[in-house]
Design a protein around this motif. Structure first.
Motif, PDB file in Angstrom:
ATOM      1  N   CYS A  53       0.849  -1.188   0.000  1.00  0.00           N
ATOM      2  CA  CYS A  53       0.000   0.000   0.000  1.00  0.00           C
ATOM      3  C   CYS A  53       0.887   1.242   0.000  1.00  0.00           C
ATOM      4  N   ALA A  54       0.591   2.183  -0.908  1.00  0.00           N
ATOM      5  CA  ALA A  54       1.386   3.409  -1.021  1.00  0.00           C
ATOM      6  C   ALA A  54       1.234   4.314   0.201  1.00  0.00           C
ATOM      7  N   SER A  55       0.175   4.117   0.968  1.00  0.00           N
ATOM      8  CA  SER A  55      -0.068   4.974   2.122  1.00  0.00           C
ATOM      9  C   SER A  55       0.486   4.384   3.417  1.00  0.00           C
ATOM     10  N   CYS A  56       0.094   3.150   3.734  1.00  0.00           N
ATOM     11  CA  CYS A  56       0.465   2.580   5.037  1.00  0.00           C
ATOM     12  C   CYS A  56       1.544   1.501   4.961  1.00  0.00           C
ATOM     13  N   GLY A  57       1.825   1.004   3.756  1.00  0.00           N
ATOM     14  CA  GLY A  57       2.877   0.007   3.604  1.00  0.00           C
ATOM     15  C   GLY A  57       2.435  -1.435   3.798  1.00  0.00           C
ATOM     16  N   THR A  58       1.131  -1.672   4.010  1.00  0.00           N
ATOM     17  CA  THR A  58       0.629  -3.036   4.158  1.00  0.00           C
ATOM     18  C   THR A  58       0.915  -3.814   2.885  1.00  0.00           C
ATOM     19  N   THR A  59       1.463  -5.016   3.035  1.00  0.00           N
ATOM     20  CA  THR A  59       1.772  -5.827   1.857  1.00  0.00           C
ATOM     21  C   THR A  59       0.566  -6.654   1.430  1.00  0.00           C
ATOM     22  N   GLU A  60       0.552  -6.993   0.146  1.00  0.00           N
ATOM     23  CA  GLU A  60      -0.539  -7.793  -0.393  1.00  0.00           C
ATOM     24  C   GLU A  60      -0.337  -9.259   0.004  1.00  0.00           C
ATOM     25  N   VAL A  61      -1.316  -9.806   0.704  1.00  0.00           N
ATOM     26  CA  VAL A  61      -1.315 -11.214   1.091  1.00  0.00           C
ATOM     27  C   VAL A  61      -2.690 -11.782   0.760  1.00  0.00           C
ATOM     28  N   ASP A  62      -2.902 -13.055   1.067  1.00  0.00           N
ATOM     29  CA  ASP A  62      -4.144 -13.731   0.693  1.00  0.00           C
ATOM     30  C   ASP A  62      -5.401 -12.987   1.123  1.00  0.00           C
ATOM     31  N   ASP A  63      -5.426 -12.458   2.332  1.00  0.00           N
ATOM     32  CA  ASP A  63      -6.645 -11.817   2.824  1.00  0.00           C
ATOM     33  C   ASP A  63      -6.702 -10.311   2.544  1.00  0.00           C
ATOM     34  N   ILE A  64      -5.609  -9.724   2.013  1.00  0.00           N
ATOM     35  CA  ILE A  64      -5.598  -8.301   1.688  1.00  0.00           C
ATOM     36  C   ILE A  64      -5.238  -8.152   0.208  1.00  0.00           C
ATOM     37  N   LYS A  65      -6.195  -7.664  -0.562  1.00  0.00           N
ATOM     38  CA  LYS A  65      -5.973  -7.419  -1.979  1.00  0.00           C
ATOM     39  C   LYS A  65      -5.820  -5.922  -2.186  1.00  0.00           C
TER      40      LYS A  65
END
Length: 64
Positions: free
Chosen positions: A4-16
């Motif tokens: 995520c460009a804002s918070c840095g959360t990486t893309e994983v199975d439950d987060i698209k």
């Protein structure tokens, strides 16, 4: 790996991550993150969107 460009959360199975619909060059995990990041992203976004439009128009020109 995309994040995520804002918070840095990486893309994983439950987060698209969703692409910015205008420039398609950054991704966000939520609408909230997209709205928070907009002030920093807006100028770059507009420039990239214009480049994408130009590329599409250039491809449509008939070859002489």
């Amino acid at each position: 790996m995309m994040c995520c460009a804002s918070c840095g959360t990486t893309e994983v199975d439950d987060i698209k991550l969703q692409k910015c619909t205008t420039c398609k060059s950054v991704r966000y995990c939520s609408v909230k993150c997209q709205r928070e990041h907009l002030p920093q992203h807006e100028e770059t976004c507009k420039k990239r969107a214009a480049e994408l439009r130009d590329e599409i128009l250039f491809k449509q020109l008939p070859q002489a």
